[in-house]
Write a protein that holds these residues in place. Structure first.
Motif, PDB file in Angstrom:
ATOM      1  N   SER A   1      22.220 -16.323 -48.710  1.00 20.88           N
ATOM      2  CA  SER A   1      21.187 -15.317 -48.478  1.00 20.88           C
ATOM      3  C   SER A   1      21.890 -14.031 -48.091  1.00 20.88           C
ATOM      4  O   SER A   1      23.045 -14.038 -47.674  1.00 20.88           O
ATOM      5  CB  SER A   1      20.190 -15.753 -47.423  1.00 20.88           C
ATOM      6  N   PHE A   2      21.196 -12.945 -48.276  1.00 22.16           N
ATOM      7  CA  PHE A   2      21.793 -11.658 -47.951  1.00 22.16           C
ATOM      8  C   PHE A   2      20.744 -10.741 -47.337  1.00 22.16           C
ATOM      9  O   PHE A   2      19.554 -10.845 -47.619  1.00 22.16           O
ATOM     10  CB  PHE A   2      22.437 -11.000 -49.174  1.00 22.16           C
ATOM     11  N   LYS A   3      21.233  -9.887 -46.475  1.00 16.14           N
ATOM     12  CA  LYS A   3      20.440  -8.820 -45.878  1.00 16.14           C
ATOM     13  C   LYS A   3      21.433  -7.709 -45.583  1.00 16.14           C
ATOM     14  O   LYS A   3      22.184  -7.779 -44.600  1.00 16.14           O
ATOM     15  CB  LYS A   3      19.726  -9.280 -44.619  1.00 16.14           C
ATOM     16  N   PHE A   4      21.480  -6.748 -46.488  1.00 13.75           N
ATOM     17  CA  PHE A   4      22.473  -5.680 -46.409  1.00 13.75           C
ATOM     18  C   PHE A   4      21.809  -4.351 -46.109  1.00 13.75           C
ATOM     19  O   PHE A   4      20.744  -4.053 -46.661  1.00 13.75           O
ATOM     20  CB  PHE A   4      23.232  -5.543 -47.730  1.00 13.75           C
TER      21      PHE A   4
ATOM     22  N   VAL B   1      21.618  -1.242 -57.481  1.00 13.12           N
ATOM     23  CA  VAL B   1      21.623  -2.314 -56.485  1.00 13.12           C
ATOM     24  C   VAL B   1      21.326  -3.663 -57.138  1.00 13.12           C
ATOM     25  O   VAL B   1      21.908  -4.683 -56.755  1.00 13.12           O
ATOM     26  CB  VAL B   1      20.659  -1.989 -55.328  1.00 13.12           C
ATOM     27  N   ALA B   2      20.461  -3.700 -58.144  1.00 16.77           N
ATOM     28  CA  ALA B   2      20.206  -4.953 -58.864  1.00 16.77           C
ATOM     29  C   ALA B   2      21.510  -5.473 -59.468  1.00 16.77           C
ATOM     30  O   ALA B   2      21.823  -6.668 -59.367  1.00 16.77           O
ATOM     31  CB  ALA B   2      19.152  -4.744 -59.946  1.00 16.77           C
TER      32      ALA B   2
ATOM     33  N   GLY C   1      18.324  -0.544 -47.929  1.00 15.25           N
ATOM     34  CA  GLY C   1      18.870  -1.886 -47.760  1.00 15.25           C
ATOM     35  C   GLY C   1      18.319  -2.840 -48.809  1.00 15.25           C
ATOM     36  O   GLY C   1      17.611  -2.425 -49.735  1.00 15.25           O
ATOM     37  N   ILE C   2      18.670  -4.100 -48.674  1.00 19.34           N
ATOM     38  CA  ILE C   2      18.222  -5.126 -49.627  1.00 19.34           C
ATOM     39  C   ILE C   2      18.295  -6.479 -48.929  1.00 19.34           C
ATOM     40  O   ILE C   2      19.156  -6.695 -48.077  1.00 19.34           O
ATOM     41  CB  ILE C   2      19.076  -5.114 -50.922  1.00 19.34           C
ATOM     42  N   MET C   3      17.369  -7.360 -49.281  1.00 21.88           N
ATOM     43  CA  MET C   3      17.435  -8.725 -48.748  1.00 21.88           C
ATOM     44  C   MET C   3      16.924  -9.697 -49.793  1.00 21.88           C
ATOM     45  O   MET C   3      16.131  -9.337 -50.668  1.00 21.88           O
ATOM     46  CB  MET C   3      16.664  -8.856 -47.452  1.00 21.88           C
ATOM     47  N   GLY C   4      17.433 -10.903 -49.710  1.00 20.34           N
ATOM     48  CA  GLY C   4      17.021 -11.936 -50.643  1.00 20.34           C
ATOM     49  C   GLY C   4      17.961 -13.122 -50.586  1.00 20.34           C
ATOM     50  O   GLY C   4      18.656 -13.329 -49.590  1.00 20.34           O
TER      51      GLY C   4
END
Length: 124
Positions: A43-46, A70-71, A111-114
């Motif tokens: 998982s990520f949360k940047f 970002v994708a 940011g981004i999370m997933g």
């Protein structure tokens, strides 16, 4: 089916549905075998700075369209964390990335999370 597998499957299906709007981040034919199951591998949360670090390590240049930039970065990051398993990114936020006007709204600093998920096919 375990609750976590059910959650991941729902997340995968939701993400696949969103990719029609999100320009096929995850290919339409990813994990469609009825015997296969998506499994989370990371998982990520940047924040914006962390995304730029990933981009630098992967040789991705910041373009005008932050959504595509970002994708691509998250696709590369998932391939790095699960290189032999063809992991795919499933983005769950922020809303500026998921909304249908993501090209206009999303910025790297949002940011981004997933999660990164792999498609596990049953062994024969």
């Amino acid at each position: 089916m375990s609750p976590i597998r059910c959650f991941l499957l729902c997340l995968a299906l939701t993400a696949c549905a969103r990719t029609a709007v999100a320009h096929d981040i995850v290919p339409a034919d990813w994990c469609v075998d009825e015997n296969a199951k998506p499994e989370r591998v990371a998982s990520f949360k940047f924040d914006g700075g962390q995304i730029r670090d990933v981009m630098a390590k992967c040789g991705i240049l910041e373009g005008e369209d932050h959504f595509h930039t970002v994708a691509n970065a998250m696709g590369e990051w998932c391939r790095i964390v699960a290189p032999r398993q063809d992991a795919m990114p499933f983005i769950s936020g922020p809303s500026s990335f998921i909304d249908k006007d993501h090209h206009a709204r999303y910025r790297i600093d949002d940011g981004i999370m997933g999660i990164c998920a792999v498609c596990v096919r049953p062994s024969r």
